[in-house]
Enzyme design. Structure first.
Site, mmCIF file in Angstrom:
data_model
loop_
_atom_site.group_PDB
_atom_site.id
_atom_site.type_symbol
_atom_site.label_atom_id
_atom_site.label_comp_id
_atom_site.label_asym_id
_atom_site.label_seq_id
_atom_site.Cartn_x
_atom_site.Cartn_y
_atom_site.Cartn_z
ATOM 1 C CG ASN A 51 51.276 42.446 38.284
ATOM 2 O OD1 ASN A 51 51.020 43.351 38.792
ATOM 3 N ND2 ASN A 51 50.914 41.150 38.220
ATOM 4 C CG ASP A 106 45.813 40.633 41.469
ATOM 5 O OD1 ASP A 106 46.258 39.815 40.966
ATOM 6 O OD2 ASP A 106 46.707 40.209 42.236
HETATM 7 N N1 CTP Z 1 45.882 35.119 37.666
HETATM 8 C C1 CTP Z 1 44.657 35.174 36.805
HETATM 9 N N2 CTP Z 1 43.792 36.771 37.055
HETATM 10 C C2 CTP Z 1 44.362 37.421 37.639
HETATM 11 C C3 CTP Z 1 45.509 37.135 39.012
HETATM 12 C C4 CTP Z 1 45.866 35.732 38.500
HETATM 13 O O1 CTP Z 1 44.395 34.311 34.968
HETATM 14 N N3 CTP Z 1 43.640 38.414 37.821
HETATM 15 C C5 CTP Z 1 46.880 33.560 37.524
HETATM 16 C C6 CTP Z 1 48.275 33.789 36.837
HETATM 17 O O2 CTP Z 1 48.106 33.624 35.780
HETATM 18 C C7 CTP Z 1 49.139 33.027 37.193
HETATM 19 C C8 CTP Z 1 48.143 32.746 38.777
HETATM 20 O O3 CTP Z 1 46.291 33.468 38.636
HETATM 21 O O4 CTP Z 1 48.556 32.078 36.837
HETATM 22 C C9 CTP Z 1 48.055 33.156 39.996
HETATM 23 O O5 CTP Z 1 48.346 34.610 39.762
HETATM 24 P P1 CTP Z 1 49.340 35.632 41.167
HETATM 25 O O6 CTP Z 1 49.517 37.148 40.714
HETATM 26 O O7 CTP Z 1 50.844 34.932 42.206
HETATM 27 O O8 CTP Z 1 48.229 35.234 42.266
HETATM 28 P P2 CTP Z 1 46.993 35.679 42.908
HETATM 29 O O9 CTP Z 1 45.608 35.813 43.119
HETATM 30 O O10 CTP Z 1 47.283 37.724 42.682
HETATM 31 O O11 CTP Z 1 47.010 36.278 44.155
HETATM 32 P P3 CTP Z 1 47.785 36.602 45.972
HETATM 33 O O12 CTP Z 1 47.095 37.783 45.647
HETATM 34 O O13 CTP Z 1 47.087 35.946 47.186
HETATM 35 O O14 CTP Z 1 49.472 36.439 45.318
#
Ligand code: CTP
Length: 414
Positions: free
Chosen positions: A223, A291
């Protein structure tokens, strides 16, 4: 308006680089006035610095002519920023103890302006417990520190302690000049957590930066994330007295003073490092974790097969570190997530709060240039509602967030 730097050159072999630093700063339109310590005069002459700064070079506290022309208090306050480059272990030790036995150290004690120290010294002196203790003290006092580079040293050893290149020092100076001014009452920069924000005795866990998920030995999925916001939060928590563990993905940032840093590459490594750091009173998950990862990372570089059709890339989902902590047997008392969104920012953040079992979600709109930028406008989404904060430097957001964390702990223990 021209900005002014007071450059204190202390006596180390890297002092010669101060000449180039002055040239770089002058090219950027920044005015420089220099102070040379007694030992720095062994390495750089007042004449050469004077020619480059086009100003008088100061040095002797008891030079009455200088005192008549411009008092040392005035000298310490006319600049927008005081920079010590190179800062020797000796001047760092004096600063940490409030010693004022020459012009440079007297100016440093008398100033109400922000101060940047750029240490340079032998690697063993840098790692010496006394130096590290002094640096921690300076950091807690609100002094900015630009960490030295690693490499071959003039003394023939290898390691950390080299003065960063003049361009890198100049970039840090420009960054600091763009920050909000110091609060004249407290003498602290506006973005420092207020003295009431006490986190001593608390363990704060912070994740920061991206993760890199290998596809093969040369390619990865990641990312966009510079790590700046997470590092600023770790720095603010340390400054508020907390023990801080910072689990960081691959970033180009130096470790804030007083912070224990664990470097990781992948989401799975990050989860393992986070779990190993428990228990924590608060966890602030700022990392932009990938992700997905490649379902089967190749051990050898994937080659084009000549057909023109790229090989399909199968992905699998990474563990969600925030959600894992949200439902963990050793869940931190306060769990804070970040949400980077490009649309429907607060609605998505509210959904994330529930889904991930977090107490707060700091939602930021990343449709602009937040990723890698210096400022951030955030909304704090909690069960109690939404607080929207104005766009501010990432350090200011960090200080305000840490103040909110400290308030939350203070009200728990009332
Ligand atoms: N996060 C995490 N582990 C992951 C993905 C995200 O700990 N595998 C944490 C990030 O550090 C952040 C929060 O989750 O504090 C939100 O991250 P974000 O990328 O916005 O959320 P997602 O879970 O990816 O949701 P979406 O894909 O629906 O936006």
């Amino acid at each position: 308006m021209t900005q002014h730097i007071l450059l204190i050159v202390s006596g180390g072999i890297a002092a010669y680089k101060s000449l180039e630093l002055v040239r770089v700063l002058r090219r950027k339109g920044i005015a420089v006035r220099a102070v040379l310590t007694q030992s720095a005069r062994q390495f750089v002459t007042p004449l050469s610095l004077g020619v480059l700064t086009e100003d008088h070079v100061y040095g002797d506290m008891f030079d009455l002519k200088e005192e008549r022309e411009i008092g040392h208090i005035q000298l310490s306050r006319q600049a927008d920023l005081i920079v010590i480059a190179p800062a020797t272990a000796n001047i760092i030790a004096k600063m940490a103890n409030g010693i004022a036995d020459d012009l440079a150290t007297t100016l440093l004690l008398a100033t109400d302006k922000p101060v940047l120290a750029v240490p340079a010294m032998n690697v063993r002196m840098w790692h010496h417990l006394a130096t590290q203790r002094n640096l921690k003290r300076l950091h807690a006092d609100g002094i900015h520190i630009l960490e030295p580079d690693s490499g071959d040293m003039a003394c023939g050893e290898y390691g950390k302690g080299r003065l960063p290149e003049p361009e890198a020092i100049a970039a840090e100076i420009e960054r600091l000049l763009a920050l909000p001014a110091f609060d004249p009452l407290t003498g602290q920069p506006d973005f420092a957590p207020p003295p009431s924000a006490h986190l001593s005795g608390r363990h704060i866990l912070v994740t920061a930066g991206p993760t890199h998920e290998p596809i093969d030995p040369v390619r990865y999925i990641a990312n966009r994330s510079s790590g700046k916001q997470g590092f600023a939060i770790a720095a603010a928590a340390a400054r508020a007295g907390a023990r801080v563990t910072l689990v960081s993905g691959p970033v180009q940032l130096s470790t804030p003073a007083g912070v224990d840093r664990v470097d990781v590459q992948t989401a799975r490594d990050m989860l393992a490092a986070v779990e190993a750091a428990l228990p924590a009173d608060a966890a602030i998950m700022v990392a932009a974790v990938a992700d997905w990862r490649a379902a089967d990372a190749a051990a050898l570089k994937i080659k084009k097969d000549g057909s023109g059709a790229p090989r399909p890339l199968a992905l699998t989902e990474n563990p969600d570190i925030l959600a894992t902590l949200g439902h963990h047997a050793r869940r931190p008392t306060l769990l804070v997530g970040f949400a980077a969104e490009t649309n429907d920012v607060t609605a998505h953040a509210q959904a994330k709060l529930a889904r991930k079992g977090a107490d707060w979600i700091v939602a930021n709109d990343v449709s602009g240039d937040v990723m890698g930028g210096e400022t951030n406008a955030v909304h704090i989404v909690t069960a109690a509602g939404i607080e929207s904060w104005d766009a501010a430097p990432k350090e200011a957001v960090a200080a305000k967030l840490i103040e909110k964390v400290a308030d939350a702990f203070a009200s728990c223990s009332d």
